[in-house]
Structures are given as structure tokens and as C-alpha cells.
Write a protein that holds these residues in place. Sequence first.
Motif, short mmCIF file in Angstrom:
data_model
loop_
_atom_site.label_atom_id
_atom_site.label_comp_id
_atom_site.label_asym_id
_atom_site.label_seq_id
_atom_site.Cartn_x
_atom_site.Cartn_y
_atom_site.Cartn_z
N UNK A 1 0.85 -1.18 0.00
CA UNK A 1 0.00 0.00 0.00
C UNK A 1 0.89 1.24 0.00
N UNK A 2 0.47 2.24 -0.75
CA UNK A 2 1.12 3.54 -0.73
C UNK A 2 0.03 4.55 -0.39
N UNK A 3 0.24 5.30 0.67
CA UNK A 3 -0.77 6.26 1.10
C UNK A 3 -0.13 7.56 1.54
N UNK A 4 -0.92 8.61 1.56
CA UNK A 4 -0.45 9.94 1.94
C UNK A 4 -0.78 10.22 3.40
N UNK A 5 0.24 10.59 4.18
CA UNK A 5 0.06 11.02 5.56
C UNK A 5 0.07 12.54 5.53
N UNK A 6 -1.10 13.11 5.29
CA UNK A 6 -1.21 14.54 5.02
C UNK A 6 -0.78 15.42 6.19
N UNK A 7 -0.94 14.95 7.41
CA UNK A 7 -0.54 15.73 8.58
C UNK A 7 0.94 16.12 8.51
#
Length: 116
Positions: free
Chosen positions: A99-105
Motif C-alpha cells: 500500500x502507498x498512502x499519503x500522511x497529510x498531517x
Amino acid sequence: RDDGTMTSHAKYSFPLLNLWGYLSVSGTYGSVNRDVCRVDFNEAWIKILDDDTFAQGPFPTIDSVPDSFAKSIIRNIGRLLFIEPFAVFPVSYLDNDLIVFDFELLGTRICARKEP
């Protein structure tokens, strides 16, 4: 895991302070919709290492961490720092093992894979 639970281990290294080890968390994960995942961590623990070789692995679970005041402190800090609105992550890529996801914080992209 098929039951929606997960464990994550991240190495930490602060050479100027002579500190090395693992920060670990466990909890559950799932889909909010086709493009967004959700992670809810309910446990946190650390393993402090003697040197920077990382020859020792992390404690695999919270139950394998020896009981101590430090264990209680880290566990409680981890629960306090889990902020539910930041538990939702836009997914860039997902397959059975990756999985590749964005940790926007933090403005960062994270890639994670299942262990065999």
C-alpha cells in the motif's frame, strides 16, 4: 492480516543522543471508500537497543514487552497521541501485499508491505 488487524514497526535513530530502537504500534485497518483507508492504532511500544546495528528485532507485540513503568508511559502516550481525524489516509496504490498512502498531517507519502 485477514482479520483487519495490523502491527507496524519503525526504526528510530538519534546518534547524537546515542539512541536507537524500534517504535511499534498495533491496531486495525480498513477501507473508508475506494480511495481512502483508515488506520486505528490502539497500542504503542518501544524497544531501545544497545547499539545501531539493529541486530535485535522489535518486540513483536505489546504482550512481549516486559512489564515496567516505561511500558505503561509509552502505552498511554501512544493512546493520547492517536488523533482520530488524522486516521484517514488517501491511497495512491494498493494490491495484496503493498500500500502507498499519503500522511497529510506530515506531508509525506508512506509505502508499507505485508510481511510473508
